[in-house]
Enzyme design. Structure first.
Site, PDB file in Angstrom:
ATOM      1  N   GLU A 103       3.680  -5.338   7.616  1.00  0.00           N
ATOM      2  CA  GLU A 103       2.819  -4.291   8.175  1.00  0.00           C
ATOM      3  C   GLU A 103       3.104  -4.026   9.643  1.00  0.00           C
ATOM      4  OE1 GLU A 103       1.871  -6.555   6.027  1.00  0.00           O
ATOM      5  OE2 GLU A 103       0.435  -5.745   4.597  1.00  0.00           O
ATOM      6  N   GLU A 142      -0.544  -9.299  -0.603  1.00  0.00           N
ATOM      7  CA  GLU A 142      -1.958  -9.665  -0.436  1.00  0.00           C
ATOM      8  C   GLU A 142      -2.673  -9.706  -1.789  1.00  0.00           C
ATOM      9  OE1 GLU A 142      -2.304  -6.502   2.541  1.00  0.00           O
ATOM     10  OE2 GLU A 142      -3.347  -7.956   3.798  1.00  0.00           O
ATOM     11  N   ALA A 150       0.858  -1.197   0.000  1.00  0.00           N
ATOM     12  CA  ALA A 150       0.000   0.000   0.000  1.00  0.00           C
ATOM     13  C   ALA A 150       0.889   1.240   0.000  1.00  0.00           C
ATOM     14  CB  ALA A 150      -0.865  -0.017   1.249  1.00  0.00           C
ATOM     15  N   GLY A 200       0.537  -5.141   1.097  1.00  0.00           N
ATOM     16  CA  GLY A 200      -0.555  -5.211   0.125  1.00  0.00           C
ATOM     17  C   GLY A 200      -0.069  -5.763  -1.202  1.00  0.00           C
TER      18      GLY A 200
HETATM   19  C1  3H9 Z   1       0.347  -2.264   3.517  1.00  0.00           C
HETATM   20  O1  3H9 Z   1       0.630  -2.762   2.469  1.00  0.00           O
HETATM   21  C2  3H9 Z   1      -1.019  -2.338   4.140  1.00  0.00           C
HETATM   22  C3  3H9 Z   1      -1.880  -3.408   3.547  1.00  0.00           C
HETATM   23  O2  3H9 Z   1      -1.761  -4.615   4.293  1.00  0.00           O
HETATM   24  C4  3H9 Z   1      -3.329  -3.053   3.644  1.00  0.00           C
HETATM   25  C5  3H9 Z   1      -3.770  -1.909   2.839  1.00  0.00           C
HETATM   26  C6  3H9 Z   1      -5.259  -1.712   2.891  1.00  0.00           C
HETATM   27  N1  3H9 Z   1       4.622   3.397   0.081  1.00  0.00           N
HETATM   28  O3  3H9 Z   1      13.301   1.569   0.641  1.00  0.00           O
HETATM   29  P1  3H9 Z   1      13.708   2.252  -0.627  1.00  0.00           P
HETATM   30  C7  3H9 Z   1       9.417   4.699  -1.226  1.00  0.00           C
HETATM   31  S1  3H9 Z   1       1.465  -1.346   4.407  1.00  0.00           S
HETATM   32  C8  3H9 Z   1       5.130   4.594  -0.259  1.00  0.00           C
HETATM   33  O4  3H9 Z   1      14.796   3.236  -0.569  1.00  0.00           O
HETATM   34  P2  3H9 Z   1      14.576  -0.292  -1.690  1.00  0.00           P
HETATM   35  C9  3H9 Z   1      10.478   5.051  -0.215  1.00  0.00           C
HETATM   36  O5  3H9 Z   1       9.991   5.979   0.716  1.00  0.00           O
HETATM   37  C10 3H9 Z   1       2.896  -1.370   3.396  1.00  0.00           C
HETATM   38  N2  3H9 Z   1       6.425   4.790  -0.564  1.00  0.00           N
HETATM   39  O6  3H9 Z   1      14.034   1.194  -1.795  1.00  0.00           O
HETATM   40  C11 3H9 Z   1      11.552   5.616  -1.118  1.00  0.00           C
HETATM   41  O7  3H9 Z   1      11.186   6.938  -1.433  1.00  0.00           O
HETATM   42  P3  3H9 Z   1      12.304   8.070  -1.640  1.00  0.00           P
HETATM   43  C12 3H9 Z   1       3.621  -2.653   3.496  1.00  0.00           C
HETATM   44  C13 3H9 Z   1       7.228   3.731  -0.512  1.00  0.00           C
HETATM   45  O8  3H9 Z   1      14.697  -0.790  -3.061  1.00  0.00           O
HETATM   46  C14 3H9 Z   1      11.446   4.764  -2.365  1.00  0.00           C
HETATM   47  O9  3H9 Z   1      10.143   4.201  -2.345  1.00  0.00           O
HETATM   48  N3  3H9 Z   1       4.847  -2.574   2.756  1.00  0.00           N
HETATM   49  C15 3H9 Z   1       6.774   2.464  -0.168  1.00  0.00           C
HETATM   50  O10 3H9 Z   1      15.744  -0.368  -0.787  1.00  0.00           O
HETATM   51  C16 3H9 Z   1      12.455   3.653  -2.438  1.00  0.00           C
HETATM   52  O11 3H9 Z   1      12.401   2.924  -1.222  1.00  0.00           O
HETATM   53  C17 3H9 Z   1       6.016  -2.306   3.343  1.00  0.00           C
HETATM   54  O12 3H9 Z   1       6.111  -2.161   4.533  1.00  0.00           O
HETATM   55  C18 3H9 Z   1       5.398   2.309   0.128  1.00  0.00           C
HETATM   56  N4  3H9 Z   1       4.866   1.123   0.454  1.00  0.00           N
HETATM   57  O13 3H9 Z   1      13.434  -1.102  -0.921  1.00  0.00           O
HETATM   58  C19 3H9 Z   1       7.202  -2.193   2.427  1.00  0.00           C
HETATM   59  N5  3H9 Z   1       7.802   1.596  -0.199  1.00  0.00           N
HETATM   60  O14 3H9 Z   1      13.134   7.573  -2.768  1.00  0.00           O
HETATM   61  C20 3H9 Z   1       7.895  -0.880   2.641  1.00  0.00           C
HETATM   62  C21 3H9 Z   1       8.873   2.309  -0.563  1.00  0.00           C
HETATM   63  O15 3H9 Z   1      11.517   9.290  -1.897  1.00  0.00           O
HETATM   64  N6  3H9 Z   1       8.972  -0.690   1.690  1.00  0.00           N
HETATM   65  N7  3H9 Z   1       8.545   3.596  -0.762  1.00  0.00           N
HETATM   66  O16 3H9 Z   1      13.062   8.112  -0.352  1.00  0.00           O
HETATM   67  C22 3H9 Z   1      10.114  -1.381   1.746  1.00  0.00           C
HETATM   68  O17 3H9 Z   1      10.324  -2.255   2.552  1.00  0.00           O
HETATM   69  C23 3H9 Z   1      11.185  -1.018   0.763  1.00  0.00           C
HETATM   70  O18 3H9 Z   1      10.971   0.326   0.381  1.00  0.00           O
HETATM   71  C24 3H9 Z   1      11.213  -1.881  -0.515  1.00  0.00           C
HETATM   72  C25 3H9 Z   1      12.203  -1.259  -1.521  1.00  0.00           C
HETATM   73  C26 3H9 Z   1      11.696  -3.283  -0.120  1.00  0.00           C
HETATM   74  C27 3H9 Z   1       9.858  -1.943  -1.141  1.00  0.00           C
END
Ligand code: 3H9
Length: 700
Positions: free
Chosen positions: A130, A110, A68, A107
């Protein structure tokens, strides 16, 4: 603007490609785009695209989907919700196959769980992280995953948030197959056509019959997280929701999951944890050093000093697959240190954290030497020797003479002047502080200290290295104690003053622990060893202003040989080999006699006062640090405190916490404390200014 969901028909299959760089976060426009594309391709046989026999869902760029869009959680929800999107996929009359590469998190996992089939590239990883954001999976993760792989594995993934690699996911039954790295979408198309030829109905997770876990399983899980999850909402809701799989029909379970998710989403805790998520990423951005600044790729590293810190740092490199050589002139210390590393790796195998083969690979990365010449080819050398300026300068001069010209020379000093150390070399542009926290292989913080002459490329290289090492790298300025320890000094000092006035160590530690810290200041002191800070205080004694309030209790304990856990006694006493702190009348006597000497009438001190005095002094020093530019932003300070000092993430770090309390409240409280206790509490200029303007640190 390009379409958030690309739609292409290939050989009778609609290929839907999520296209929302950088991680295909499921923003409202992406969610809408998926619904529209699914409706167009497949929702019901009559109305949908007649050329389409099946659907493949894939992601453009580096990953399938990072989940998400976390930024949306601070706003009013915009339809369609992710559960609605997934329900639409699940109801599709044509088979929908998810094709996963890179990460499929939250998400973004999911969504495929709602598809009929899941294929992945070998490099894919799936996770439900999450809980690390103070949330529970809110789009069916807690209801579908246990139906696919059982409650035990599913809850393990949900409570840890840890990713699972493709091979394991396939074994567990999450994936139907793992394809070749390059041919994922083609394989998914072929797979989808085969399934379409076989005809429906197609399997859904909602239709799988869950296998009941053993009796008492959920109670056992609750027991396991009791300490770690104290004060938190999300982990408990995760367990409740997974338990609902066995209590409620699917749709009711889903509705309850949504309620629990929305409660978490609106909580202060999740806001704080989301703040930390973005703060860690923001910390990577250094004004004046653009992202494309050339960085040196670190192929080999060296560490000077084979004590606890040196071996910890060496392990960090080995774990990241970077060959590392440790130098210690004392062969006994070297041998012991190498043994310690080997034991730690072996322990990780025993705990099931790594395989035997991984242990061997790590160990093969480590070598020892007593000869400085052996370091001449290292790309970076990290000095973790005795905390003494003369010792460090001598080492740096020697390193400068031996190491190749491009090598970065880094110091792990926690208090000393990086410029003075750099001045012992002819390459001050390539000298930097890399302050790891003990135990270095566990603590995530890496405070990188910029000297006056440190070059942008050295800074960029070390920040990139921190990322590669799995650390939270934060760039700080060169001042006494840098950011973390400088603030820590004020915090522990305040804790000692509370003892002089009437509190006891156990009371202070309990109040801080109940606030959410991993440990209180006195328990931490006993783990770290009281002799280290004693030495620092002795060194600073000459320069300490004579009228400054100083607590001598810790010195008295050290004079009694009480150096903490390692001597079986410190602020507490410890039974043979145990690490459980026990209140000690000897310590109480020392405290009472110091109170008496200072003329304090000991009084009852409440938990509120303990928290205010410890936390607000922390915030006040943080404000000074920010004002002096020693930290680039308030959120950097929050990263330092949550990743290096056990400040509870669900409180967002000291500066976020202060913003939530309200800076006017903090300012007023400090003014009152200053009236009673004097200038030590005088509010920082920046704090006063922001409080008067009705602003927060987030506005700086
Ligand atoms: C969810 O999904 C809830 C659902 O269950 C239910 C919904 C109803 N959103 O980490 P990076 C940005 S909760 C917005 O440096 P990497 C990040 O801020 C979510 N932005 O890259 C950064 O921005 P900037 C569950 C996001 O390759 C840029 O992307 N998901 C999101 O080292 C690059 O990120 C998580 O908890 C996001 N979801 O790693 C996963 N994700 O360049 C959270 C990233 O401006 N994310 N950004 O600084 C991660 O773990 C890592 O970012 C990921 C990529 C592994 C995806």
């Amino acid at each position: 603007m390009s379409d958030p969901v690309e739609y292409e028909i290939r050989g009778g299959v609609a290929v839907l490609t999520l296209n929302n760089p950088p991680v295909n976060a499921l923003s409202s426009s992406l969610r809408r785009g998926i619904i529209d594309a699914i409706d167009r391709a497949a929702i019901d046989r009559a109305a949908a695209d007649p050329d389409v026999r099946a659907v493949v869902l894939s992601g453009r760029g580096r990953c399938f989907c990072g989940g998400a869009d976390i930024r949306e959680f601070g706003e009013t929800p915009v339809p369609p919700s992710l559960p609605e999107v997934i329900a639409r996929i699940e109801a599709s009359a044509k088979p929908v196959v998810a094709a996963l590469h890179g990460v499929a998190f939250g998400g973004g996992f999911e969504l495929p769980l709602g598809c009929h089939y899941r294929l992945s590239a070998p490099s894919a990883r799936v996770a439900l992280p999450e809980v690390t954001l103070g949330l529970i999976p809110g789009a069916g993760g807690t209801q579908r995953l246990p139906r696919l792989i059982g409650a035990e594995h599913a809850l393990g993934m949900i409570l840890s948030g840890e990713p699972v690699d493709a091979e394991t996911a396939c074994k567990l039954g999450i994936l139907d197959a793992v394809t070749d790295e390059g041919g994922l979408v083609d394989a998914a198309i072929a797979f989808a056509l085969d399934r379409a030829s076989e005809g429906g109905p197609y399997p859904t997770a909602r239709g799988s019959v869950p296998t009941e876990p053993e009796n008492g399983f959920f109670e056992g899980e609750r027991k396991k997280i009791e300490r770690r999850a104290r004060g938190l909402i999300a982990p408990w809701h995760c367990i409740d929701s997974v338990e609902n799989v066995f209590r409620l029909p699917f749709d009711e379970g889903l509705a309850t999951e949504r309620e629990l998710f929305m409660e978490c989403r609106g909580s202060e805790q999740s806001a704080a944890q989301r703040h930390i998520f973005f703060a860690e990423r923001e910390a990577q951005k250094i004004p004046g050093i653009p992202r494309d600044t050339p960085v040196q790729f670190i192929e080999t590293a060296a560490v000077i000093g084979c004590g606890t810190m040196g071996t910890g740092i060496a392990m960090v490199f080995a774990e990241a697959g970077i060959p590392v050589r440790i130098l210690d002139k004392d062969s006994g210390v070297l041998d012991k240190g190498l043994q310690r590393i080997q034991q730690t790796f072996a322990g990780a195998v025993q705990k099931g954290k790594i395989t035997e083969a991984e242990k061997d690979t790590r160990w093969a990365m480590v070598s020892g030497t007593a000869d400085m010449d052996d370091l001449k080819d290292a790309d970076i050398v990290i000095e973790a020797a005795f905390e003494d300026m003369a010792v460090k300068r001598e080492i740096f001069a020697a390193l400068d003479a031996v190491c190749k010209s491009g090598a970065i020379l880094a110091t792990n000093t926690s208090t000393l002047d990086v410029d003075e150390i750099a001045a012992a070399t002819n390459r001050a542009d390539r000298v930097i502080g890399t302050h790891f926290f003990s135990p270095a292989n566990i603590m995530r913080l890496m405070e990188n200290v910029r000297g006056a002459k440190t070059s942008p490329s050295t800074i960029a290289t070390v920040m990139a290295l921190a990322r590669r090492l799995g650390k939270a790298g934060v760039l700080v300025g060169n001042c006494d104690g840098f950011v973390g320890n400088r603030m820590y000094h004020h915090y522990t000092r305040q804790a000692s003053f509370l003892l002089e006035e009437g509190a006891l160590p156990g009371q202070v530690d309990t109040a801080i622990y109940d606030f959410g810290f991993a440990m209180g200041p006195f328990a931490v002191g006993d783990v770290a060893g009281l002799d280290v800070s004693w030495r620092i205080r002795q060194r600073r004694a000459e320069t300490r202003p004579p009228d400054e309030r100083y607590s001598a209790i810790a010195d008295r304990l050290c004079e009694l040989g009480r150096f903490g856990q390692k001597t079986g006694a410190g602020w507490y006493r410890y039974d043979n080999g145990s690490r459980t702190p026990i209140a000690d009348p000897v310590v109480e006597d020392v405290i009472r006699s110091v109170s008496e000497e200072l003329g304090f009438q000991r009084r009852d001190i409440g938990d509120d006062e303990i928290l205010q005095r410890c936390l607000y002094t922390l915030v006040n020093e943080g404000a000074k640090i920010l004002d002096e530019g020693m930290a680039l932003r308030a959120s950097d300070i929050d990263v330092i405190w949550t990743s290096g000092y056990g400040f509870p993430k669900h409180r967002g770090g000291p500066m976020f916490y202060a913003d939530r309390v309200g800076l006017k409240t903090v300012y007023d409280a400090l003014c009152c404390l200053a009236d009673i206790h004097g200038d030590l509490f005088a509010p920082a200029g920046l704090l006063e200014k922001l409080a008067r303007q009705g602003k927060g640190f987030e506005n700086v």
